[in-house]
Design an enzyme around this catalytic site. Structure first.
Site, PDB file in Angstrom:
ATOM      1  CE  LYS A 257      18.614  -6.319   5.233  1.00  0.00           C
ATOM      2  NZ  LYS A 257      18.622  -5.074   4.441  1.00  0.00           N
TER       3      LYS A 257
ATOM      4  NE  ARG B 255      18.257   2.166   3.592  1.00  0.00           N
ATOM      5  CZ  ARG B 255      17.987   0.865   3.489  1.00  0.00           C
ATOM      6  NH1 ARG B 255      16.945   0.336   4.105  1.00  0.00           N
ATOM      7  NH2 ARG B 255      18.753   0.070   2.764  1.00  0.00           N
TER       8      ARG B 255
ATOM      9  CG  HIS C  18      19.488  -0.361  -1.192  1.00  0.00           C
ATOM     10  ND1 HIS C  18      19.756  -1.693  -1.434  1.00  0.00           N
ATOM     11  CD2 HIS C  18      18.335  -0.336  -0.481  1.00  0.00           C
ATOM     12  CE1 HIS C  18      18.806  -2.441  -0.873  1.00  0.00           C
ATOM     13  NE2 HIS C  18      17.926  -1.650  -0.301  1.00  0.00           N
TER      14      HIS C  18
ATOM     15  NE  ARG D 234      23.702  -4.057  -1.307  1.00  0.00           N
ATOM     16  CZ  ARG D 234      23.669  -3.002  -2.104  1.00  0.00           C
ATOM     17  NH1 ARG D 234      24.731  -2.654  -2.794  1.00  0.00           N
ATOM     18  NH2 ARG D 234      22.564  -2.288  -2.216  1.00  0.00           N
TER      19      ARG D 234
ATOM     20  CE1 TYR E 259      -6.742 -13.431  27.603  1.00  0.00           C
ATOM     21  CE2 TYR E 259      -5.256 -13.965  25.799  1.00  0.00           C
ATOM     22  CZ  TYR E 259      -5.517 -13.878  27.156  1.00  0.00           C
ATOM     23  OH  TYR E 259      -4.554 -14.232  28.053  1.00  0.00           O
TER      24      TYR E 259
ATOM     25  CB  CYS F  66      -3.073 -16.231  23.123  1.00  0.00           C
ATOM     26  SG  CYS F  66      -4.809 -16.695  23.160  1.00  0.00           S
ATOM     27  CG  MET F  67       2.736 -13.514  24.632  1.00  0.00           C
ATOM     28  SD  MET F  67       3.272 -13.085  26.289  1.00  0.00           S
ATOM     29  CE  MET F  67       2.408 -11.543  26.549  1.00  0.00           C
ATOM     30  CG  ASP F  68       2.478 -17.501  25.778  1.00  0.00           C
ATOM     31  OD1 ASP F  68       3.558 -16.963  25.490  1.00  0.00           O
ATOM     32  OD2 ASP F  68       1.768 -17.159  26.743  1.00  0.00           O
TER      33      ASP F  68
END
Ligand code: PLP
Length: 364
Positions: free
Chosen positions: A36, A132, A161, A217, A257, A304-306
């Protein structure tokens, strides 16, 4: 032109090694490999293909669309869908196996499969203490009796689980396992048996042999992490990049920043093109290291973002395009997803699954 600024190097040998550890622990039980969330960030298609070549019996995904993507990439192995409901149409169309946990759901599937004149394999999930999805344990026996009387439905599996099999104290996990086991024997007395009985996540694969039943699993341990006996496992992912800019700056220069890092000496600062949008968490600002030339360089200032900046003043021989390892090994130094997780109060699962779509997965 190099288009990808950050690379997640996926070591398929390490993946196979970790699968061998599962086998060693479980003695050749059936293995349902959990892929997953894009195989925990490693790329579901390539990881699944490799695991299938190495003999796993089944794949597990959270949602139907993850299973459909695997089918569309040509994978034929049985795929179990853990969480979706109302997905019977897609399960029939794409030959996916749904997990069911109530009678109404079962009836819907029955109606559809009757129309198609097929018998639909399903796995029934019981909630033995996770709180769950799953039929609550008090109602499980009666509910499963009812479900198993439905035609056109083949309950080939029963599952549960663990909520805390990763803890040292196994009291609750053993309790869950006993609830599950006695349910199975009560059902057996009614003539109801299952081809696949499974409960063990990675933690239980590693530490609870009685919970292996006839299928396990594992997820996180395939990717090289887990609660325990880590030394046997090999991390599969290396997250790396290259310096895009090196600059020499005077004492008193502010970096990134918010100006949270001010150089205390004449410094060399590297810019690295990986940011929080690539899964390098902003909480790692001034709070992590990266590996360059086999040495540790502190992250300087905010993520930073990038991009991030690293202080490489103390590392000789660094140049433009030097390799940077954010997670992985370089020389004698190592940074694991556990190390990163610990710094920001989370678990390696979140670190690995956060690695963004801009990061190119490269398989070796
Ligand atoms: C994610 C998941 C697993 C795998 O758990 P790990 O801790 O990664 O081994 C197993 N079963 C179910 C139902 C899951 O959702």
């Amino acid at each position: 032109m190099k288009l990808h600024k950050a690379i997640a190097d996926i070591n398929l040998k390490a993946l196979s090694h970790n699968l061998r550890v599962v086998r060693k622990k479980t003695g050749n039980k059936n293995i349902l490999a959990v892929v997953k969330a894009d195989a925990y960030g490693h790329g579901a298609q390539r990881v699944s293909e490799s695991l299938i070549r190495n003999g796993v019996s089944m794949l597990g995904v959270a949602f139907t669309h993850e299973g459909i993507a695997l089918r569309e990439s040509g994978i034929k192995t049985p795929i179990l869908v853990f969480f979706d409901r109302n997905n019977a149409d897609a399960c029939i169309e794409y030959n996916l196996t749904p997990v069911i946990y109530d009678f109404n759901e079962a009836k819907k599937i029955q109606a559809l499969s009757k129309k198609q004149k097929i018998s639909m394999p399903v796995h029934i999930k019981v909630d033995t203490g996770m709180g769950r999805v799953g039929i609550v344990k008090e109602r499980a026996f009666n509910e499963i009796l009812k479900i198993s009387k439905l035609a056109n439905l083949e309950p080939e599996g029963i599952m549960s689980h663990f909520s805390d099999a990763d803890l040292q104290s196994k009291n609750f996990a053993i309790h869950q396992q006993e609830v599950f086991r006695s349910l199975i024997s009560a059902l057996k007395k009614e003539g109801i048996t299952f081809k696949f009985i499974h409960m063990a996540n990675s933690a239980a694969v590693l530490t609870m042999p009685d919970a292996h039943f006839n299928m396990v699993r594992p997820g996180i341990m395939l990717y090289g992490y887990g609660c325990c006996e880590k030394e046997e496992l090999r991390p599969v992912m290396t997250l790396k990049s290259r310096i895009i800019l090196l600059k020499n700056v005077p004492k008193g220069t502010s970096i990134s920043y918010g100006r949270t890092f001010i150089t205390r000496r004449k410094s060399t600062i590297a810019t690295i093109p990986v940011g929080y949008a690539d899964g390098y968490n902003r909480k790692l600002s001034n709070n992590a290291e990266v590996l360059i030339k086999g040495r540790r360089a502190p992250v300087a200032g905010r993520v930073c973002m990038d991009t991030i900046m690293a202080d490489v003043t103390d590392i000789p021989g660094v140049n433009y395009r030097s390799e940077v390892v954010l997670i992985g090994t370089q020389g004698n130094e190592k940074i694991t997803a556990d190390d990163i997780a610990e710094k920001i109060g989370t678990i390696p699962y979140e670190i690995l699954t956060s690695v963004g779509t801009r990061v190119k997965r490269v398989y070796t």
